[in-house]
Design a protein around this motif. Sequence first.
Motif, short mmCIF file in Angstrom:
data_model
loop_
_atom_site.label_atom_id
_atom_site.label_comp_id
_atom_site.label_asym_id
_atom_site.label_seq_id
_atom_site.Cartn_x
_atom_site.Cartn_y
_atom_site.Cartn_z
N ALA A 4 28.76 21.18 3.35
CA ALA A 4 29.71 21.92 2.78
C ALA A 4 29.46 23.43 3.18
O ALA A 4 30.49 24.36 3.26
N ARG A 5 28.31 24.17 3.48
CA ARG A 5 28.01 25.25 3.75
C ARG A 5 28.50 25.61 5.16
O ARG A 5 28.80 26.72 5.43
N SER A 6 28.67 24.61 5.80
CA SER A 6 29.05 24.86 7.27
C SER A 6 30.53 24.67 7.46
O SER A 6 31.18 24.97 8.73
N LEU A 7 31.31 24.59 6.35
CA LEU A 7 32.80 24.50 6.49
C LEU A 7 33.37 25.60 6.90
O LEU A 7 32.74 26.69 6.59
N GLU A 11 38.27 25.78 3.32
CA GLU A 11 38.24 24.18 3.38
C GLU A 11 37.67 23.74 2.05
O GLU A 11 36.59 24.53 1.51
N TYR A 12 37.82 22.47 1.63
CA TYR A 12 37.38 21.89 0.46
C TYR A 12 36.19 20.90 0.53
O TYR A 12 36.19 20.17 1.67
N LYS A 61 35.51 26.50 -0.05
CA LYS A 61 34.47 27.29 0.66
C LYS A 61 34.98 28.75 0.69
O LYS A 61 36.16 29.11 0.95
N ALA A 62 34.26 29.49 0.16
CA ALA A 62 34.41 30.98 0.35
C ALA A 62 33.03 31.64 0.54
O ALA A 62 32.01 31.06 0.45
N GLY A 66 28.44 37.99 1.58
CA GLY A 66 27.37 36.94 2.09
C GLY A 66 26.99 35.99 1.35
O GLY A 66 26.09 35.13 1.93
N LEU A 67 27.23 35.62 0.31
CA LEU A 67 26.88 34.37 -0.59
C LEU A 67 27.86 33.48 -0.54
O LEU A 67 29.15 33.62 -0.61
N VAL A 68 27.47 32.16 0.29
CA VAL A 68 28.31 31.08 0.33
C VAL A 68 28.64 30.40 -1.03
O VAL A 68 27.81 30.19 -1.81
N GLU A 69 30.01 30.15 -1.36
CA GLU A 69 30.11 29.58 -2.46
C GLU A 69 31.37 28.35 -2.31
O GLU A 69 32.03 28.39 -1.45
N LEU A 70 31.40 27.57 -3.52
CA LEU A 70 32.55 26.85 -3.77
C LEU A 70 33.16 27.17 -4.75
O LEU A 70 32.54 27.42 -5.97
N THR A 71 34.34 27.89 -4.78
CA THR A 71 35.00 28.60 -5.79
C THR A 71 36.26 27.52 -6.26
O THR A 71 36.79 26.64 -5.78
#
Length: 266
Positions: A4-7, A11-12, A61-62, A66-71
């Motif tokens: 998921a971090r690499s999307l 992308e969902y 994915k957002a 600098g913080l990778v998130e799922l929003t």
Amino acid sequence: IAEARSLNTNEYALVQGVVTLIDGRNVYIQDETAGIDLYLNNNTVPSTLALGDMVQAYGKKAVYSGLVELTGINGNSESEFTIVSSGNEIPLAVKTIAEILADYADANMLQSTRVQIVGATIGAINTNGNTPVTQDGSTINIYKMPVVEGLEEGYIVTFAGVIGCYNNPQMRIASADDITFEQPQYETVATPTFSPAAGTYYEAQSVSISCATEDAVIYYTLDGTDPTAESTVYTEAIVISETTTVKAFAAMDGMLDSEVATAVYT
């Protein structure tokens, strides 16, 4: 979670992980591959959510500062956020601050994982902003340091926290229970010595004061009172021509002050 971090952004992904930190709408989770921040919609974080819960979440994915998130996650929707189980072991890996900073500059895969940092020195404590901690020359900030009774600047700390990010890596700590500390063990400056030694003399004496600790500053008095850091700094031999009590101690940054030495010249 690593996938998921690499999307690409927007992308969902559907992920599962153990909750390691809850900070308002930010819910940090971690699986065996990586960690990520879930940013839930306002007022949708379940009141029963707890550290150690295994959750499943679906989000976009957002990257925020600098913080990778799922929003865009509705915590009230079972299709977007579900508590799968509770009471799971919360992951923890021992890392150095240098390793965290090196990872951020490279793959950044330690971000949002829970780590333990052992034997760091804490700087000026700020419960609303950044508190620096330094280990072997590398420094990272703890954001919103929990209140820990008895902890002071300069103490040695060991703590567990999640690696967050706001333009640079930072540590996020769930509670004061995740922090242990001890006072630093400073060496003591050597006690000053006098030459000639104290005693009875029949003519004036030129008394030198020395300290075995190199570069230490010596403070002295000639009236029998104990010297302080406000007393006269010793720079050259003192001529004593009448009965006098000389007292001196030595000090140096990063060390404990010496004991007070006393010499009575009659």
